[in-house]
Motif scaffolding. Structure first.
Motif, short mmCIF file in Angstrom:
data_model
loop_
_atom_site.label_atom_id
_atom_site.label_comp_id
_atom_site.label_asym_id
_atom_site.label_seq_id
_atom_site.Cartn_x
_atom_site.Cartn_y
_atom_site.Cartn_z
N CYS A 83 0.85 -1.19 0.00
CA CYS A 83 0.00 0.00 0.00
C CYS A 83 0.88 1.24 0.00
O CYS A 83 1.97 1.25 0.58
N ALA A 84 0.39 2.27 -0.65
CA ALA A 84 1.07 3.56 -0.67
C ALA A 84 0.27 4.56 0.14
O ALA A 84 -0.93 4.71 -0.06
N LEU A 85 0.93 5.23 1.09
CA LEU A 85 0.30 6.29 1.86
C LEU A 85 0.73 7.62 1.25
O LEU A 85 1.88 8.05 1.41
N ASN A 86 -0.16 8.24 0.51
CA ASN A 86 0.15 9.49 -0.17
C ASN A 86 0.14 10.64 0.83
O ASN A 86 -0.91 10.99 1.38
N LEU A 87 1.30 11.21 1.09
CA LEU A 87 1.44 12.27 2.08
C LEU A 87 1.87 13.58 1.44
O LEU A 87 2.58 14.39 2.06
N THR A 88 1.43 13.79 0.21
CA THR A 88 1.73 15.04 -0.48
C THR A 88 1.13 16.22 0.28
O THR A 88 0.00 16.17 0.74
N GLY A 89 1.92 17.28 0.41
CA GLY A 89 1.44 18.48 1.08
C GLY A 89 1.81 18.57 2.54
O GLY A 89 1.44 19.55 3.21
N TYR A 90 2.52 17.56 3.08
CA TYR A 90 2.90 17.57 4.49
C TYR A 90 4.41 17.76 4.69
O TYR A 90 4.96 17.35 5.70
N GLY A 91 5.07 18.37 3.71
CA GLY A 91 6.51 18.61 3.81
C GLY A 91 6.87 19.40 5.06
O GLY A 91 6.23 20.40 5.39
N GLY A 92 7.90 18.94 5.78
CA GLY A 92 8.37 19.63 6.97
C GLY A 92 7.62 19.29 8.24
O GLY A 92 8.00 19.75 9.33
#
Length: 257
Positions: A83-92
């Protein structure tokens, strides 16, 4: 989370075994395996992605009923899957993954899981978007684990091109854009709209493998051996699958055995 990544994902591999009592408990009392993502920086859970696997799993692909069952109790299991957990937008931000197994509320029926977390990496949700000069077709691959897939050309969203995870089309002009709408299973992630641009590599490549790999009795077939891909371009990277197309993500766990 890396602050310099615009698009980012974590990959994890899991296998689940759980019992399904008969008659079934209420949904909240059933054995289950859950995955949640907690945003430590902002002190709140991320609504998506989140996963809940509840027996018997008939709604989800890959669940199989075991032949080893007791009276009035089914045992369901799901073999290793990714499974891939897409965490785009949580940089830093600081992110915590929470994996939880729960027996049923009366505590008579079990659930347990196995986990293998991959290294973090920059994640492109649609694969296969580069092709070489002498390649007649391309196969775009969407992320695994969704119920529905709907492919379109980004420039023309009026015509649907396919409804499978993989889309094979004649190699398009360099820079052609594609859009993928994905529909999640209930309680297993969120619907999303993904985009990709196809890039042409102006060089040829060669991929050669024998149709049969022969070994002596008592020895292992090592598919990673250089003799298997002799004559192929030196820069190629290889993946190994149990099925012929790899479309169902049935990875070969150890290509050296």
């Amino acid at each position: 989370m890396p602050s310099d990544k615009d698009v980012f994902s974590l990959l994890f591999n899991y296998a689940v075994v759980l019992q399904n009592p008969k008659p079934r408990h209420d949904k909240m009392k059933q054995p289950k395996f859950t995955v949640n993502v907690y945003n430590v920086t902002d002190d709140k859970y991320i609504e998506c992605p989140a996963f809940v696997f509840d027996a018997p799993g008939a709604e989800l692909p890959g669940f199989v009923q075991s032949e080893n069952t007791a009276a009035n109790i089914e045992v369901w299991y799901k073999d290793w899957s990714t499974c891939a957990l897409n965490l785009t937008g949580y940089g830093g931000k600081v992110i915590r993954l929470e994996f939880t197994t729960n027996d049923c509320v009366p505590s008579a029926h079990f659930c347990y899981a196995y986990l293998d977390i991959n290294d973090t990496e920059s994640y492109k949700p649609i694969g296969g978007n580069s092709y070489c000069n002498n390649q007649p077709n391309i196969t775009l691959s969407g992320p695994v684990g969704y119920k529905e897939y709907h492919w379109f050309k980004t420039a023309d969203m009026s015509t649907e091109l396919g409804q499978e995870r993989n889309l094979t089309v004649p190699s398009p002009p360099d820079g052609t854009g594609y859009t993928l709408k994905v529909i999640a299973y209930p309680d297993v992630g969120c619907n999303d709209v993904l985009y990709t641009v196809v890039n042409k590599i102006y060089s040829d490549f060669v991929f050669k493998i024998p149709d049969t790999v022969r070994i002596c009795p008592g020895t292992n077939a090592d598919l990673t051996a250089s003799s298997v891909t002799m004559g192929s371009s030196s820069s190629l990277k290889f993946g190994y699958f149990i099925n012929s197309s790899g479309a169902d993500n049935e990875y070969l766990r150890d290509p050296k055995k």
